[in-house]
Design a protein around this motif. Sequence first.
Motif, PDB file in Angstrom:
ATOM      1  N   GLN A 139       0.823  -1.199   0.000  1.00 37.93           N
ATOM      2  CA  GLN A 139       0.000   0.000   0.000  1.00 37.93           C
ATOM      3  C   GLN A 139       0.865   1.261   0.000  1.00 37.93           C
ATOM      4  O   GLN A 139       0.521   2.256  -0.627  1.00 37.93           O
ATOM      5  CB  GLN A 139      -0.895  -0.030   1.240  1.00 37.93           C
ATOM      6  N   ARG A 140       1.996   1.205   0.684  1.00 38.44           N
ATOM      7  CA  ARG A 140       2.854   2.384   0.806  1.00 38.44           C
ATOM      8  C   ARG A 140       3.866   2.513  -0.335  1.00 38.44           C
ATOM      9  O   ARG A 140       4.054   3.604  -0.888  1.00 38.44           O
ATOM     10  CB  ARG A 140       3.591   2.352   2.153  1.00 38.44           C
ATOM     11  N   PHE A 141       4.519   1.404  -0.693  1.00 36.73           N
ATOM     12  CA  PHE A 141       5.601   1.480  -1.674  1.00 36.73           C
ATOM     13  C   PHE A 141       5.227   0.920  -3.046  1.00 36.73           C
ATOM     14  O   PHE A 141       5.993   1.049  -3.996  1.00 36.73           O
ATOM     15  CB  PHE A 141       6.839   0.733  -1.158  1.00 36.73           C
ATOM     16  N   GLY A 142       4.084   0.285  -3.136  1.00 36.96           N
ATOM     17  CA  GLY A 142       3.673  -0.310  -4.401  1.00 36.96           C
ATOM     18  C   GLY A 142       4.099  -1.771  -4.479  1.00 36.96           C
ATOM     19  O   GLY A 142       5.160  -2.148  -3.969  1.00 36.96           O
ATOM     20  N   PRO A 143       3.278  -2.618  -5.117  1.00 31.98           N
ATOM     21  CA  PRO A 143       3.569  -4.051  -5.150  1.00 31.98           C
ATOM     22  C   PRO A 143       4.690  -4.460  -6.093  1.00 31.98           C
ATOM     23  O   PRO A 143       5.252  -5.547  -5.945  1.00 31.98           O
ATOM     24  CB  PRO A 143       2.232  -4.659  -5.594  1.00 31.98           C
TER      25      PRO A 143
ATOM     26  N   GLY B 146      -5.130  -5.845  -0.780  1.00 30.85           N
ATOM     27  CA  GLY B 146      -3.823  -6.429  -0.476  1.00 30.85           C
ATOM     28  C   GLY B 146      -3.650  -6.693   1.004  1.00 30.85           C
ATOM     29  O   GLY B 146      -3.175  -7.760   1.410  1.00 30.85           O
ATOM     30  N   THR B 147      -4.029  -5.721   1.825  1.00 26.44           N
ATOM     31  CA  THR B 147      -3.940  -5.899   3.278  1.00 26.44           C
ATOM     32  C   THR B 147      -4.868  -7.011   3.749  1.00 26.44           C
ATOM     33  O   THR B 147      -4.500  -7.834   4.592  1.00 26.44           O
ATOM     34  CB  THR B 147      -4.293  -4.580   3.997  1.00 26.44           C
TER      35      THR B 147
ATOM     36  N   LYS C 163      -0.449   7.118   1.801  1.00 26.67           N
ATOM     37  CA  LYS C 163      -0.415   7.389   3.239  1.00 26.67           C
ATOM     38  C   LYS C 163      -1.789   7.254   3.898  1.00 26.67           C
ATOM     39  O   LYS C 163      -1.956   7.636   5.050  1.00 26.67           O
ATOM     40  CB  LYS C 163       0.153   8.795   3.482  1.00 26.67           C
ATOM     41  N   ARG C 164      -2.762   6.741   3.161  1.00 32.35           N
ATOM     42  CA  ARG C 164      -4.086   6.590   3.753  1.00 32.35           C
ATOM     43  C   ARG C 164      -4.036   5.593   4.910  1.00 32.35           C
ATOM     44  O   ARG C 164      -3.257   4.658   4.903  1.00 32.35           O
ATOM     45  CB  ARG C 164      -5.102   6.131   2.695  1.00 32.35           C
ATOM     46  N   LYS C 165      -4.888   5.813   5.891  1.00 35.68           N
ATOM     47  CA  LYS C 165      -4.906   4.949   7.071  1.00 35.68           C
ATOM     48  C   LYS C 165      -5.759   3.713   6.815  1.00 35.68           C
ATOM     49  O   LYS C 165      -6.828   3.795   6.223  1.00 35.68           O
ATOM     50  CB  LYS C 165      -5.441   5.723   8.277  1.00 35.68           C
ATOM     51  N   THR C 166      -5.265   2.587   7.283  1.00 38.99           N
ATOM     52  CA  THR C 166      -6.005   1.338   7.145  1.00 38.99           C
ATOM     53  C   THR C 166      -7.097   1.263   8.209  1.00 38.99           C
ATOM     54  O   THR C 166      -6.829   1.457   9.388  1.00 38.99           O
ATOM     55  CB  THR C 166      -5.062   0.132   7.294  1.00 38.99           C
TER      56      THR C 166
ATOM     57  N   GLY D 243       5.770 -14.556   1.270  1.00 40.13           N
ATOM     58  CA  GLY D 243       4.681 -13.904   1.980  1.00 40.13           C
ATOM     59  C   GLY D 243       4.224 -12.617   1.310  1.00 40.13           C
ATOM     60  O   GLY D 243       3.106 -12.142   1.542  1.00 40.13           O
ATOM     61  N   PHE D 244       5.077 -12.041   0.470  1.00 39.24           N
ATOM     62  CA  PHE D 244       4.738 -10.803  -0.228  1.00 39.24           C
ATOM     63  C   PHE D 244       3.955 -11.052  -1.513  1.00 39.24           C
ATOM     64  O   PHE D 244       3.415 -10.113  -2.096  1.00 39.24           O
ATOM     65  CB  PHE D 244       6.017 -10.020  -0.571  1.00 39.24           C
ATOM     66  N   VAL D 245       3.902 -12.293  -1.971  1.00 39.89           N
ATOM     67  CA  VAL D 245       3.376 -12.571  -3.305  1.00 39.89           C
ATOM     68  C   VAL D 245       1.876 -12.318  -3.402  1.00 39.89           C
ATOM     69  O   VAL D 245       1.419 -11.496  -4.208  1.00 39.89           O
ATOM     70  CB  VAL D 245       3.727 -14.005  -3.750  1.00 39.89           C
ATOM     71  N   PHE D 246       1.061 -13.014  -2.608  1.00 36.68           N
ATOM     72  CA  PHE D 246      -0.389 -12.899  -2.768  1.00 36.68           C
ATOM     73  C   PHE D 246      -0.933 -11.521  -2.406  1.00 36.68           C
ATOM     74  O   PHE D 246      -1.809 -10.999  -3.126  1.00 36.68           O
ATOM     75  CB  PHE D 246      -1.102 -14.004  -1.995  1.00 36.68           C
ATOM     76  N   PRO D 247      -0.497 -10.881  -1.318  1.00 34.62           N
ATOM     77  CA  PRO D 247      -0.973  -9.512  -1.083  1.00 34.62           C
ATOM     78  C   PRO D 247      -0.631  -8.571  -2.240  1.00 34.62           C
ATOM     79  O   PRO D 247      -1.440  -7.713  -2.605  1.00 34.62           O
ATOM     80  CB  PRO D 247      -0.243  -9.106   0.200  1.00 34.62           C
ATOM     81  N   SER D 248       0.550  -8.739  -2.815  1.00 36.58           N
ATOM     82  CA  SER D 248       0.951  -7.891  -3.946  1.00 36.58           C
ATOM     83  C   SER D 248       0.108  -8.192  -5.178  1.00 36.58           C
ATOM     84  O   SER D 248      -0.328  -7.278  -5.889  1.00 36.58           O
ATOM     85  CB  SER D 248       2.436  -8.110  -4.264  1.00 36.58           C
ATOM     86  N   ILE D 249      -0.127  -9.475  -5.448  1.00 37.92           N
ATOM     87  CA  ILE D 249      -0.945  -9.857  -6.601  1.00 37.92           C
ATOM     88  C   ILE D 249      -2.363  -9.300  -6.454  1.00 37.92           C
ATOM     89  O   ILE D 249      -2.951  -8.769  -7.410  1.00 37.92           O
ATOM     90  CB  ILE D 249      -1.002 -11.397  -6.737  1.00 37.92           C
ATOM     91  N   HIS D 250      -2.922  -9.397  -5.260  1.00 33.91           N
ATOM     92  CA  HIS D 250      -4.284  -8.891  -5.047  1.00 33.91           C
ATOM     93  C   HIS D 250      -4.346  -7.380  -5.212  1.00 33.91           C
ATOM     94  O   HIS D 250      -5.319  -6.855  -5.758  1.00 33.91           O
ATOM     95  CB  HIS D 250      -4.759  -9.297  -3.644  1.00 33.91           C
ATOM     96  N   THR D 251      -3.327  -6.672  -4.744  1.00 31.50           N
ATOM     97  CA  THR D 251      -3.278  -5.224  -4.929  1.00 31.50           C
ATOM     98  C   THR D 251      -3.208  -4.880  -6.416  1.00 31.50           C
ATOM     99  O   THR D 251      -3.889  -3.965  -6.884  1.00 31.50           O
ATOM    100  CB  THR D 251      -2.066  -4.631  -4.194  1.00 31.50           C
ATOM    101  N   LEU D 252      -2.404  -5.622  -7.156  1.00 29.28           N
ATOM    102  CA  LEU D 252      -2.291  -5.392  -8.596  1.00 29.28           C
ATOM    103  C   LEU D 252      -3.614  -5.677  -9.307  1.00 29.28           C
ATOM    104  O   LEU D 252      -4.028  -4.916 -10.189  1.00 29.28           O
ATOM    105  CB  LEU D 252      -1.181  -6.281  -9.182  1.00 29.28           C
ATOM    106  N   LEU D 253      -4.289  -6.758  -8.943  1.00 29.78           N
ATOM    107  CA  LEU D 253      -5.562  -7.088  -9.583  1.00 29.78           C
ATOM    108  C   LEU D 253      -6.612  -6.016  -9.329  1.00 29.78           C
ATOM    109  O   LEU D 253      -7.417  -5.705 -10.213  1.00 29.78           O
ATOM    110  CB  LEU D 253      -6.070  -8.443  -9.073  1.00 29.78           C
TER     111      LEU D 253
END
Length: 494
Positions: free
Chosen positions: A108-112, A405-406, A258-261, A154-164
Amino acid sequence: MSKVNEDFNVAKSYGTATEGARNSQPAPKPSNIFGVRHLQTLLMFLCLTVAYSLRVNLSVGIVAMMDRNTTGVDFPEYHWSQQTKSTILSSFFWGYVITQVPAGQLGQRFGPKILLTGALFMCSLFSILTPLAAEVGDWGLVCGARVIQGLSQGFVFPSIHTLLSSWTPTEERGRLATYVYAGAQVGTILAMSACGALSSSVIGWPSVFYIFGGLGIGWAILWAFLGADRPGTHNFISEEEKLYIETNLGSTVSTNSKRKTPWIGIFTSVPMWALIIAHCGQNWGFWTLLTEMPSYMDKVLNFDLSSNGLLSALPYLVMWLMSFVFSWVSDILHTRQLIGLSASRKIFNSIGHWIPGVALIGLAFSSKDNTTGAVALLTLAVGVNSATYLGFQLNHIDLSPNYAGTMMGITNCAANIMSIIAPLLVGYIVTDEASETQWQIVFFISSGIYFAGNLIFVLFGKAEIQPWNEPTRNRDVEGAENMAMEETQTKDKF
């Protein structure tokens, strides 16, 4: 009129930024058959292909590592107990669960994009180092290498979901996401079918780790040049395709890093808890079969290692093929508006969990003399599970595109605790790998968890955007922005 002016007018009509999409009309679908969104889909598919081959290679390779006689090739042999073997197979998930939630936040902060590049590179590097780890530090160091691989993946699926959530228009999301997640099956098929042959070849079981590690490093380099976090940051996407994607996402997708979760909203959401439970049920059944199937086929069904690898891959080949069938059926249902999205998610998830649950009960009662029937039931249990790609797997994006992603990090963290427990429980129950009775207990437990997990999802799951998805904004500021935009548009007319 110049091309620049044309693009400006198109952008002004439809909105140029993802966050502006909520106040714009959806842009039409580009005429080109293969666009940048399809390239991203292909790259994400290859990512999961490599990632899963790096997960699975040890499940087959460890058979050769522990028994030289299964290959007939003179390479180092390790006399590990069944419990040690189960510990090694589960160690990947020790690291995997740790980075799930941080991965969603970091993405969310740095991009997937940067996260996926580093994740696959590190995982691949430690795959290459696995034979050395076994030689120098025995099973303890192998576990250490697998933990690091798990931390990376551990970074793969959250990143993939953010990209989708950023790359897939609503009408194409089910289809494109299915193509992406089909990479998991292709990677499993590739590893299971190739690892047995590689272990029995002149280059032996170490090649299992070298070859797939090399493929992973190759993918990381390719992704670094061709991947992007979202349409607006891609180097050669057309304005037409960018606007089509950004104005057809179905909801505002914030670009504010920088949005809050909304942690309270997420953890007090009943549909979110139904999603967590469904994901946990999925991982228990899926990873029990994935990690233990080679051993079951070797000791109970008495297949040699080469046949074992090919037959172990068969269910995942069927799973891959069935994913396209389910995607096609889903497209028809949605195009003709035969069922709503929520009903669709629950129907496909039920197919993906309850039919495998029944198949596992059948497998528990099958005889080891009926190997054809046992393989058929295993194939059914795994193959039909691909329906879940159109079930719980996409539900994170349904509930909250901004925090998909989160949310995937949260559910995947919880689910992969099951991935740790399941192989360890198998090691505790199956003290004699040739015992059909002990394997029956394993299949009964997995079947029960499939049934219970999906029942909760059917009763309490939803597929509507949740109120906490939208980033909090000052209403007066938002109103002022909208008034300013209207004034600007009025001036532009004159």
